[in-house]
Design an enzyme around this catalytic site. Structure first.
Site, PDB file in Angstrom:
ATOM      1  N   LYS A   1       8.123  -3.054  16.080  1.00 15.17           N
ATOM      2  CA  LYS A   1       8.348  -1.668  15.634  1.00 15.17           C
ATOM      3  C   LYS A   1       9.030  -0.858  16.744  1.00 15.17           C
ATOM      4  O   LYS A   1       9.900  -0.034  16.479  1.00 15.17           O
ATOM      5  CB  LYS A   1       7.016  -1.025  15.248  1.00 15.17           C
ATOM      6  CG  LYS A   1       6.336  -1.679  14.034  1.00 15.17           C
ATOM      7  CD  LYS A   1       7.023  -1.284  12.748  1.00 15.17           C
ATOM      8  CE  LYS A   1       6.382  -1.932  11.531  1.00 15.17           C
ATOM      9  NZ  LYS A   1       7.025  -1.575  10.276  1.00 15.17           N
TER      10      LYS A   1
ATOM     11  N   VAL B   1      -3.488   4.619   8.488  1.00 17.70           N
ATOM     12  CA  VAL B   1      -3.388   5.184   7.142  1.00 17.70           C
ATOM     13  C   VAL B   1      -4.519   4.640   6.266  1.00 17.70           C
ATOM     14  O   VAL B   1      -4.849   3.449   6.350  1.00 17.70           O
ATOM     15  CB  VAL B   1      -2.026   4.829   6.509  1.00 17.70           C
ATOM     16  CG1 VAL B   1      -1.802   5.633   5.231  1.00 17.70           C
ATOM     17  CG2 VAL B   1      -0.881   5.043   7.493  1.00 17.70           C
TER      18      VAL B   1
ATOM     19  N   ALA C   1       7.313  -5.212   5.626  1.00 18.59           N
ATOM     20  CA  ALA C   1       7.045  -5.707   6.980  1.00 18.59           C
ATOM     21  C   ALA C   1       5.874  -6.663   6.916  1.00 18.59           C
ATOM     22  O   ALA C   1       5.106  -6.669   5.948  1.00 18.59           O
ATOM     23  CB  ALA C   1       6.670  -4.545   7.917  1.00 18.59           C
TER      24      ALA C   1
ATOM     25  N   TYR D   1       3.553  -7.231  16.814  1.00 23.07           N
ATOM     26  CA  TYR D   1       3.774  -6.270  15.723  1.00 23.07           C
ATOM     27  C   TYR D   1       4.287  -4.944  16.306  1.00 23.07           C
ATOM     28  O   TYR D   1       5.325  -4.422  15.899  1.00 23.07           O
ATOM     29  CB  TYR D   1       2.470  -6.063  14.944  1.00 23.07           C
ATOM     30  CG  TYR D   1       2.510  -4.885  14.004  1.00 23.07           C
ATOM     31  CD1 TYR D   1       3.084  -4.996  12.745  1.00 23.07           C
ATOM     32  CD2 TYR D   1       1.992  -3.647  14.389  1.00 23.07           C
ATOM     33  CE1 TYR D   1       3.137  -3.901  11.892  1.00 23.07           C
ATOM     34  CE2 TYR D   1       2.039  -2.552  13.551  1.00 23.07           C
ATOM     35  CZ  TYR D   1       2.616  -2.685  12.302  1.00 23.07           C
ATOM     36  OH  TYR D   1       2.679  -1.597  11.465  1.00 23.07           O
TER      37      TYR D   1
ATOM     38  N   ARG E   1      -9.606   6.847  16.821  1.00 19.38           N
ATOM     39  CA  ARG E   1      -8.311   6.637  16.161  1.00 19.38           C
ATOM     40  C   ARG E   1      -7.882   7.921  15.459  1.00 19.38           C
ATOM     41  O   ARG E   1      -8.707   8.737  15.084  1.00 19.38           O
ATOM     42  CB  ARG E   1      -8.414   5.542  15.085  1.00 19.38           C
ATOM     43  CG  ARG E   1      -8.665   4.148  15.598  1.00 19.38           C
ATOM     44  CD  ARG E   1      -7.411   3.582  16.244  1.00 19.38           C
ATOM     45  NE  ARG E   1      -7.701   2.313  16.879  1.00 19.38           N
ATOM     46  CZ  ARG E   1      -7.652   1.135  16.275  1.00 19.38           C
ATOM     47  NH1 ARG E   1      -7.308   1.068  15.008  1.00 19.38           N
ATOM     48  NH2 ARG E   1      -7.930   0.037  16.928  1.00 19.38           N
TER      49      ARG E   1
ATOM     50  N   PHE F   1       0.824  -1.213   0.000  1.00 21.35           N
ATOM     51  CA  PHE F   1       0.000   0.000   0.000  1.00 21.35           C
ATOM     52  C   PHE F   1       0.866   1.275   0.000  1.00 21.35           C
ATOM     53  O   PHE F   1       0.890   2.049  -0.969  1.00 21.35           O
ATOM     54  CB  PHE F   1      -0.913  -0.070   1.233  1.00 21.35           C
ATOM     55  CG  PHE F   1      -1.642   1.178   1.632  1.00 21.35           C
ATOM     56  CD1 PHE F   1      -2.090   2.102   0.695  1.00 21.35           C
ATOM     57  CD2 PHE F   1      -1.909   1.419   2.993  1.00 21.35           C
ATOM     58  CE1 PHE F   1      -2.781   3.254   1.088  1.00 21.35           C
ATOM     59  CE2 PHE F   1      -2.593   2.560   3.387  1.00 21.35           C
ATOM     60  CZ  PHE F   1      -3.016   3.484   2.443  1.00 21.35           C
ATOM     61  N   ILE F   2       1.594   1.490   1.066  1.00 24.56           N
ATOM     62  CA  ILE F   2       2.321   2.761   1.210  1.00 24.56           C
ATOM     63  C   ILE F   2       3.543   2.784   0.280  1.00 24.56           C
ATOM     64  O   ILE F   2       3.835   3.792  -0.371  1.00 24.56           O
ATOM     65  CB  ILE F   2       2.711   2.985   2.685  1.00 24.56           C
ATOM     66  CG1 ILE F   2       1.430   3.105   3.524  1.00 24.56           C
ATOM     67  CG2 ILE F   2       3.568   4.237   2.843  1.00 24.56           C
ATOM     68  CD1 ILE F   2       1.622   3.044   5.033  1.00 24.56           C
TER      69      ILE F   2
ATOM     70  N   LYS G   1      -4.917  -5.340   0.665  1.00 24.08           N
ATOM     71  CA  LYS G   1      -4.660  -5.732   2.056  1.00 24.08           C
ATOM     72  C   LYS G   1      -5.834  -6.542   2.614  1.00 24.08           C
ATOM     73  O   LYS G   1      -5.761  -7.040   3.738  1.00 24.08           O
ATOM     74  CB  LYS G   1      -4.402  -4.496   2.922  1.00 24.08           C
ATOM     75  CG  LYS G   1      -3.075  -3.817   2.583  1.00 24.08           C
ATOM     76  CD  LYS G   1      -2.785  -2.651   3.507  1.00 24.08           C
ATOM     77  CE  LYS G   1      -2.404  -3.113   4.888  1.00 24.08           C
ATOM     78  NZ  LYS G   1      -1.977  -2.014   5.758  1.00 24.08           N
TER      79      LYS G   1
HETATM   80  N1  LIG Z   1      -1.134   1.052   6.712  1.00 24.54           N
HETATM   81  C1  LIG Z   1      -1.079   1.508   7.967  1.00 24.54           C
HETATM   82  O1  LIG Z   1      -2.072   2.002   8.511  1.00 24.54           O
HETATM   83  C2  LIG Z   1       0.215   1.445   8.731  1.00 24.54           C
HETATM   84  C3  LIG Z   1       0.239   1.975  10.046  1.00 24.54           C
HETATM   85  C4  LIG Z   1       1.415   1.927  10.771  1.00 24.54           C
HETATM   86  C5  LIG Z   1       2.563   1.398  10.203  1.00 24.54           C
HETATM   87  N2  LIG Z   1       2.523   0.860   8.947  1.00 24.54           N
HETATM   88  C6  LIG Z   1       3.766   0.299   8.398  1.00 24.54           C
HETATM   89  O2  LIG Z   1       3.999   0.859   7.130  1.00 24.54           O
HETATM   90  C7  LIG Z   1       4.650  -0.093   6.279  1.00 24.54           C
HETATM   91  C8  LIG Z   1       3.838  -0.268   5.006  1.00 24.54           C
HETATM   92  O3  LIG Z   1       2.530  -0.716   5.389  1.00 24.54           O
HETATM   93  P1  LIG Z   1       1.412  -1.033   4.323  1.00 24.54           P
HETATM   94  O4  LIG Z   1       0.121  -0.635   4.920  1.00 24.54           O
HETATM   95  O5  LIG Z   1       1.826  -0.500   3.008  1.00 24.54           O
HETATM   96  O6  LIG Z   1       1.468  -2.624   4.328  1.00 24.54           O
HETATM   97  P2  LIG Z   1       1.534  -3.674   3.138  1.00 24.54           P
HETATM   98  O7  LIG Z   1       1.395  -4.999   3.764  1.00 24.54           O
HETATM   99  O8  LIG Z   1       0.602  -3.276   2.056  1.00 24.54           O
HETATM  100  O9  LIG Z   1       3.028  -3.493   2.593  1.00 24.54           O
HETATM  101  C9  LIG Z   1       4.123  -4.219   3.107  1.00 24.54           C
HETATM  102  C10 LIG Z   1       4.888  -4.811   1.939  1.00 24.54           C
HETATM  103  O10 LIG Z   1       5.995  -5.547   2.461  1.00 24.54           O
HETATM  104  C11 LIG Z   1       6.108  -6.736   1.705  1.00 24.54           C
HETATM  105  N3  LIG Z   1       6.767  -7.751   2.520  1.00 24.54           N
HETATM  106  C12 LIG Z   1       6.252  -8.403   3.598  1.00 24.54           C
HETATM  107  N4  LIG Z   1       7.143  -9.277   4.071  1.00 24.54           N
HETATM  108  C13 LIG Z   1       8.239  -9.173   3.286  1.00 24.54           C
HETATM  109  C14 LIG Z   1       9.502  -9.838   3.268  1.00 24.54           C
HETATM  110  N5  LIG Z   1       9.804 -10.788   4.169  1.00 24.54           N
HETATM  111  N6  LIG Z   1      10.395  -9.507   2.302  1.00 24.54           N
HETATM  112  C15 LIG Z   1      10.094  -8.574   1.377  1.00 24.54           C
HETATM  113  N7  LIG Z   1       8.906  -7.917   1.340  1.00 24.54           N
HETATM  114  C16 LIG Z   1       8.010  -8.220   2.288  1.00 24.54           C
HETATM  115  C17 LIG Z   1       4.697  -7.133   1.342  1.00 24.54           C
HETATM  116  O11 LIG Z   1       4.674  -7.994   0.207  1.00 24.54           O
HETATM  117  C18 LIG Z   1       4.066  -5.773   1.085  1.00 24.54           C
HETATM  118  O12 LIG Z   1       4.188  -5.410  -0.271  1.00 24.54           O
HETATM  119  C19 LIG Z   1       4.784  -1.365   7.100  1.00 24.54           C
HETATM  120  O13 LIG Z   1       6.066  -1.377   7.669  1.00 24.54           O
HETATM  121  C20 LIG Z   1       3.729  -1.210   8.175  1.00 24.54           C
HETATM  122  O14 LIG Z   1       4.052  -1.921   9.331  1.00 24.54           O
HETATM  123  C21 LIG Z   1       1.374   0.886   8.204  1.00 24.54           C
END
Ligand SMILES: NC(=O)c1ccc[n+]([C@@H]2O[C@H](COP(=O)([O-])OP(=O)(O)OC[C@H]3O[C@@H](n4cnc5c(N)ncnc54)[C@H](O)[C@@H]3O)[C@@H](O)[C@H]2O)c1
Length: 332
Positions: free
Chosen positions: A163, A190, A97, A159, A228, A21-22, A198
């Site tokens: 972090k 987010v 992650a 989780y 939130r 996503f991000i 997701k």
């Molecule tokens: N979306 C939110 O609300 C939110 C809030 C707080 C923190 N985060 C953090 O932001 C980051 C991005 O989150 P997101 O919402 O885009 O999540 P997401 O799951 O869409 O993206 C994470 C990406 O990491 C990849 N990934 C997972 N394990 C892996 C591995 N072992 N090797 C290589 N790639 C791997 C996945 O394939 C995925 O594309 C993450 O670190 C998440 O913890 C997100």
């Protein structure tokens, strides 16, 4: 000067987790606004393995990158970092992650989120790259809001714990005068385009919007007064850009700075989509954050981060995409 933020021509930018996503939003931002930069995405994408909850173990999806024309490196952050050697990256945006906060496999979460980060930091140092990484509001657990860096960081799940350990490590390195700038961004909740894949871990804004469109009825945990800090994806991208502009190492909250209740979300969705029914159901999770709100004073002071989207502005901007996802049945 290596880290001057200009057109980023010929600069090498790595985005781990870029199929998610991000990460995909970041990759496409740089592609659009810095066409002369070299952009690399590193991701393992999804495979067919599931957690016992039924959620996929990784959430990256090729459809998030259909418009991406940079380089894609496929690999697992826990064992394939050698594929990133010799690239001479200038900036590393680390998003990869296990982002599913309901995951109970502690070994896997700690290896993927924490241990791999330590290895990536070594790689960033070798290449003299600025490291900007995704931390989370999960570091605060259920402690009282507003949430402040360094205060009441008591994660309730592995989780959040993974972090928090990234942040503790970073603070120790910074205290020792780290060789490279390192910036941890604690994202709050987010929402926005590219979270579709997701599935059940997508934001409640997308999930409720789709339920409202399909059934004219949504299901909400009793009684909708949980609060939130919801932050729109464009503000999260802004925070990442401000981080490389400011070059001010440290840990920062990235939220809207405002706390909204689930019932506020419902009211905003109703204004955009028309009326629908709300059925309140019992919350099945033993752990659930009941109130988060980012204190963004440090982010404002040191990164010049100013959120531009209120909850309502973000929902309004997102609605056409939610309708498209519904009409084209893109949700999985
Ligand atoms: N979306 C939110 O609300 C939110 C809030 C707080 C923190 N985060 C953090 O932001 C980051 C991005 O989150 P997101 O919402 O885009 O999540 P997401 O799951 O869409 O993206 C994470 C990406 O990491 C990849 N990934 C997972 N394990 C892996 C591995 N072992 N090797 C290589 N790639 C791997 C996945 O394939 C995925 O594309 C993450 O670190 C998440 O913890 C997100």
């Amino acid at each position: 000067m290596k880290y001057i933020y200009d057109d980023l021509a010929d600069r090498n930018i790595l985005i781990t987790g870029g199929a998610g996503f991000i990460g995909s939003n970041l990759a496409l931002y740089f592609q659009k606004h810095h066409p002369l930069a070299n952009i690399y995405v590193f991701d393992k994408f999804r495979d067919n393995t599931l957690f016992p909850s039924g959620n996929p173990t990784s959430l990256g999806h090729f459809k998030n990158l259909l418009d991406f024309r940079g380089e894609i490196i496929i690999g697992d952050i826990t064992k394939d970092l050698h594929k990133l050697k010799n690239h001479n990256f200038d900036y590393i945006f680390h998003q990869a992650a296990i982002s599913d906060t309901t995951t109970t496999d502690q070994n896997l979460v700690m290896q993927t989120n924490f241990e791999a980060f330590l290895q990536l930091y070594e790689l960033a140092k070798e290449q003299n790259a600025m490291l900007i990484y995704a931390s989370s509001a999960g570091t605060y657990g259920n402690t009282p809001a507003p949430n402040r860096i360094g205060i009441a960081e008591v994660p309730e799940n592995v989780y959040g714990y993974s972090k928090l350990n990234m942040d503790i490590f970073t603070q120790k390195e910074l205290a020792k005068d780290s060789k490279i700038p390192i910036i941890g961004l604690r994202y709050f909740n987010v929402f926005g385009p590219h979270e579709t894949f997701k599935g059940k871990t997508a934001s409640m804004i997308l999930q409720l919007g789709l339920q409202a469109l399909e059934y004219k009825k949504v299901r909400l945990f009793e009684f909708g007064e949980q609060r939130r800090d919801f932050v729109y994806i464009k503000d999260v991208i802004q925070a990442n850009i401000k981080a490389i502009e400011a070059q001010k190492s440290g840990i920062y909250n990235v939220g809207s700075g405002v706390s909204s209740s689930f019932n506020d979300v419902i009211a905003a969705l109703k204004d955009e989509l028309g009326g629908f029914e709300v059925e309140y159901i019992k919350n099945p999770y033993s752990f659930f954050q009941t109130h988060t709100q980012a204190d963004i004073s440090l982010s404002q002071e040191f990164l010049s981060y100013t959120p531009r989207f209120s909850l309502r502005d973000g929902i309004k901007a997102y609605i056409p995409e939610i309708r498209r996802i519904f009409e084209q049945k893109l949700f999985c």
